[in-house]
Scaffold this active site. Structure first.
Site, PDB file in Angstrom:
ATOM      1  N   GLU A   4      -4.765  -0.665   6.732  1.00  0.00           N
ATOM      2  CA  GLU A   4      -3.524  -1.399   6.478  1.00  0.00           C
ATOM      3  C   GLU A   4      -2.810  -1.782   7.775  1.00  0.00           C
ATOM      4  O   GLU A   4      -2.205  -2.848   7.863  1.00  0.00           O
ATOM      5  CB  GLU A   4      -2.592  -0.567   5.594  1.00  0.00           C
ATOM      6  CG  GLU A   4      -3.107  -0.334   4.175  1.00  0.00           C
ATOM      7  CD  GLU A   4      -4.153   0.777   4.079  1.00  0.00           C
ATOM      8  OE1 GLU A   4      -4.367   1.480   5.090  1.00  0.00           O
ATOM      9  OE2 GLU A   4      -4.759   0.950   3.009  1.00  0.00           O
TER      10      GLU A   4
ATOM     11  N   PHE B 206       0.757   2.184   0.093  1.00  0.00           N
ATOM     12  CA  PHE B 206      -0.039   1.893   1.289  1.00  0.00           C
ATOM     13  C   PHE B 206       0.496   0.672   2.031  1.00  0.00           C
ATOM     14  O   PHE B 206       0.243   0.503   3.217  1.00  0.00           O
ATOM     15  CB  PHE B 206      -1.510   1.671   0.908  1.00  0.00           C
ATOM     16  CG  PHE B 206      -2.071   2.748   0.012  1.00  0.00           C
ATOM     17  CD1 PHE B 206      -1.869   4.088   0.311  1.00  0.00           C
ATOM     18  CD2 PHE B 206      -2.775   2.434  -1.139  1.00  0.00           C
ATOM     19  CE1 PHE B 206      -2.366   5.083  -0.517  1.00  0.00           C
ATOM     20  CE2 PHE B 206      -3.280   3.419  -1.964  1.00  0.00           C
ATOM     21  CZ  PHE B 206      -3.077   4.752  -1.661  1.00  0.00           C
TER      22      PHE B 206
ATOM     23  N   ARG C  98       1.583  -3.204 -11.950  1.00  0.00           N
ATOM     24  CA  ARG C  98       0.148  -3.454 -12.033  1.00  0.00           C
ATOM     25  C   ARG C  98      -0.298  -3.440 -13.493  1.00  0.00           C
ATOM     26  O   ARG C  98       0.285  -2.740 -14.318  1.00  0.00           O
ATOM     27  CB  ARG C  98      -0.582  -2.352 -11.262  1.00  0.00           C
ATOM     28  CG  ARG C  98      -2.078  -2.466 -11.295  1.00  0.00           C
ATOM     29  CD  ARG C  98      -2.730  -1.215 -10.718  1.00  0.00           C
ATOM     30  NE  ARG C  98      -4.152  -1.218 -11.042  1.00  0.00           N
ATOM     31  CZ  ARG C  98      -4.949  -0.170 -10.953  1.00  0.00           C
ATOM     32  NH1 ARG C  98      -4.463   0.988 -10.532  1.00  0.00           N
ATOM     33  NH2 ARG C  98      -6.215  -0.263 -11.279  1.00  0.00           N
TER      34      ARG C  98
END
Lengths: 267, 334
Positions: free
Chosen positions: B58, B83, B166
């Site tokens: 990341e 993240f 999500r």
């Protein structure tokens, strides 16, 4: 001001040293060691390799911006007179590189981010079809302790960013002391090679060796790293033994002696 | 506004991004090994030449995105919210926000919507992003809002953090829903209590308002998808019309919507009692599914109702929140 082509890289390196001493002197201390170790590296890069406008230059450790500034006048990136403002309040020539820093495309005060930036610029060049554009990223050996450098190294090799060249100033210096006393980085070349990079391990104060390495790096289809073995004391005999290479103290008397030494060599 | 239980759709963000990218050739899509999970498999299929696998890296992804943005690209980086914000915080600050580059950081699975435990639950992402200068922070509530918001988000000159649910995403707003970067939206008029909500808590706020209305409490519901820059004017106007305020966010009560509203109320000298629904300075835990976590950490409709009842000093037990009956493919908040 002398044109680059009238200067040998070795002499250009001493010009960088002299300017760096003058930039640090009014403050009494500063990032002189970084300029002393990377002087030949910048001088060689700016002599027949890096072409401003075509190529991109990343100076990952912002503390090295002094060397980029000191080298910039010959490349037409900065007026020599501006160097006198280095490190003073309101100057764009801040001691640690920032977004305001002239003469570079990217610099990072927080270490370990520059290679990712370089990879991004190389990717942009590819996506935008800028054939022949190279990205040069100056890194320091201490930065190799940061994991992000290796994330970027993996990415660049996987994506075959062959236009990306790292100039690694391996001066064995970080804040807490010699890099080698804090983290074993060796074999440095072996690490990069195992990541899919071409690696050229050379004496970083030998401009001919650096020049050869930069040519070989450009010819190699892989991303390449030129590992320049250097010293933060190089080229300035008046510095006392044991001077802190990361942040050199430069009282007036020492600054005057340093200027005398370098002016004599350039005379 | 549509009625509960809401129908749900899959990949509203992924589809909206593809549609936007058709007209915006500068959009580049980056992923950190969560392509399908962040709905951008759709982008990969349509525009493989503009799709970059950064791998599980990341920090590198965010710094590269910054460099791409310097060259005129509009990079959208994708991973889970945890993240996207925790690991590359320094990179977001130095490679993106400080140079004020138009990188869009898209973090999925907000708060306890992930049953994956503290490592996967983004409970302080809004706080982290809100504290960074130049950053716009958006927590959208439903599939319609995602699609409506995306073109505006693309036009923000600086960086944006976008927080998205999500998987099955409810459809709360009608087709004609207009998204504004500058104006919060008053969805239900009322003059006793204001419930100011963002993201996944909006559905609960609407539900709680209905239960309270049935019990004789006049509740004003305001949706604040843009947490920064906050529409302080609407907050001030809302607060000055009611006698008490509740904020609701699927996030820690520290540093997010509740804090932003509290700061606005205090600076305006409005002095209304305020309660913040959210994670009360605690990590949650893993579970089989998310709803038990919403219940356990008091992020449910009933929690808003109870809080309102106590805050307004109403006698007797608070009214029950409507039972959440959602068939397969439908959504009702806890």
């Amino acid at each position: 001001m002398t044109a680059t082509n009238a200067l040998t890289p070795a002499r250009y390196a001493d010009v960088i040293r002299l300017r760096a001493v003058r930039m640090v002197a009014p403050h009494g201390f500063g990032y002189l060691g970084q300029a002393l170790s990377s002087a030949e590296l910048f001088a060689t890069l700016y002599t027949g390799h890096y072409v401003p406008g075509r190529d991109s230059l990343v100076v990952s450790p912002g503390h090295y911006i002094i060397a980029a500034f000191a080298a910039a006048p010959e490349a037409g990136l900065l007026d020599e007179e501006e160097l006198a403002s280095y490190g003073f309040d309101e100057s764009a020539l801040e001691a640690i590189g920032t977004e305001r820093s002239p003469a570079v495309d990217l610099t990072c005060g927080s270490l370990g981010m520059g290679l990712s930036g370089g990879a991004g610029l190389a990717l942009a060049d590819r996506l935008q079809g800028r054939d022949g554009a190279r990205v040069y990223a100056v890194l320091s050996d201490g930065e190799l302790e940061e994991g992000q450098v290796w994330e970027a190294a993996l990415f660049a090799a996987h994506h075959r960013l062959g236009m990306l060249t790292v100039l690694l100033d391996a001066n064995d210096s970080q804040v807490d002391g010699p890099v080698s006393s804090i983290t074993t980085l060796e074999p440095v070349a072996g690490k990069w090679e195992s990541f899919g990079w071409a690696a050229f391990d050379v004496d970083g104060h030998d401009t001919a060796a650096l020049d050869d390495a930069l040519r070989a790096a450009a010819a190699d289809p892989r991303p390449a790293v030129v590992i320049a073995r250097t010293s933060t004391m190089h080229g300035l005999a008046v510095l006392p033994d044991g001077a802190d290479g990361h942040f050199i103290t430069l009282p007036d008397s020492l600054a005057e002696a340093a200027i005398r030494e370098l002016e004599a060599r350039l005379a | 506004m549509l009625k509960q239980p809401y129908r749900t759709v899959l990949k509203p963000y992924g589809r909206a991004l593809v549609d936007l990218a058709r007209d915006r050739a500068e959009i580049i899509c980056l992923t950190a090994d969560l392509t399908r999970q962040t709905e951008i498999d759709l982008f990969q299929e349509q525009f493989p030449e503009r799709f970059i696998h950064a791998g599980m890296a990341e920090a590198n992804m965010v710094s590269m995105a910054g460099a791409l943005a310097r060259r005129g690209f509009l990079p959208f980086v994708h991973t889970f919210g945890v993240f996207a914000t925790r690991r590359p915080l320094d990179q977001i600050v130095n490679s993106v926000a400080y140079p004020n580059l138009p990188v869009r950081i898209v973090g999925f699975m907000p708060g306890v919507s992930s049953p994956g435990g503290p490592s996967h639950q983004a409970i302080e992402d809004v706080a982290l992003m809100r504290a960074i200068p130049n950053m716009t922070v958006i927590d959208v509530a439903d599939a319609t809002q995602v699609r409506a918001a995306l073109p505006s988000i693309a036009d923000v000159p600086g960086p944006v953090y976008l927080r998205l649910k999500r998987g099955e995403v409810p459809v709360i707003f009608d087709e004609g829903h207009e998204f504004s970067l500058t104006t919060a939206q008053t969805l239900i008029e009322g003059d006793e209590l204001a419930v100011i909500a963002s993201g996944m808590m909006l559905a609960s706020a609407i539900s709680a308002a209905a239960a309270l209305a049935a019990a004789g409490v006049s509740v004003r519901v305001v949706n604040v998808p843009v947490i920064k820059p906050l529409d302080a004017e609407t907050i001030r106007r809302t607060v000055s019309r009611v006698s008490a305020v509740i904020t609701a966010e699927n996030h820690s009560v520290i540093g997010g919507l509740g804090s932003a509203v509290a700061e606005t109320i205090a600076e305006a000298g409005l002095g209304r009692p305020l309660r913040r629904i959210g994670l009360r300075d605690t990590f949650a835990e893993g579970a089989r599914t998310a709803p038990p976590l919403f219940r356990k950490y008091r992020l449910g409709t009933q929690d808003i109702v109870d809080c309102a009842w106590e805050l307004l000093g109403r006698p007797g037990p608070p009214p029950p929140a409507p039972a959440t009956v959602a068939a397969e493919g439908e959504y009702s908040p806890v």
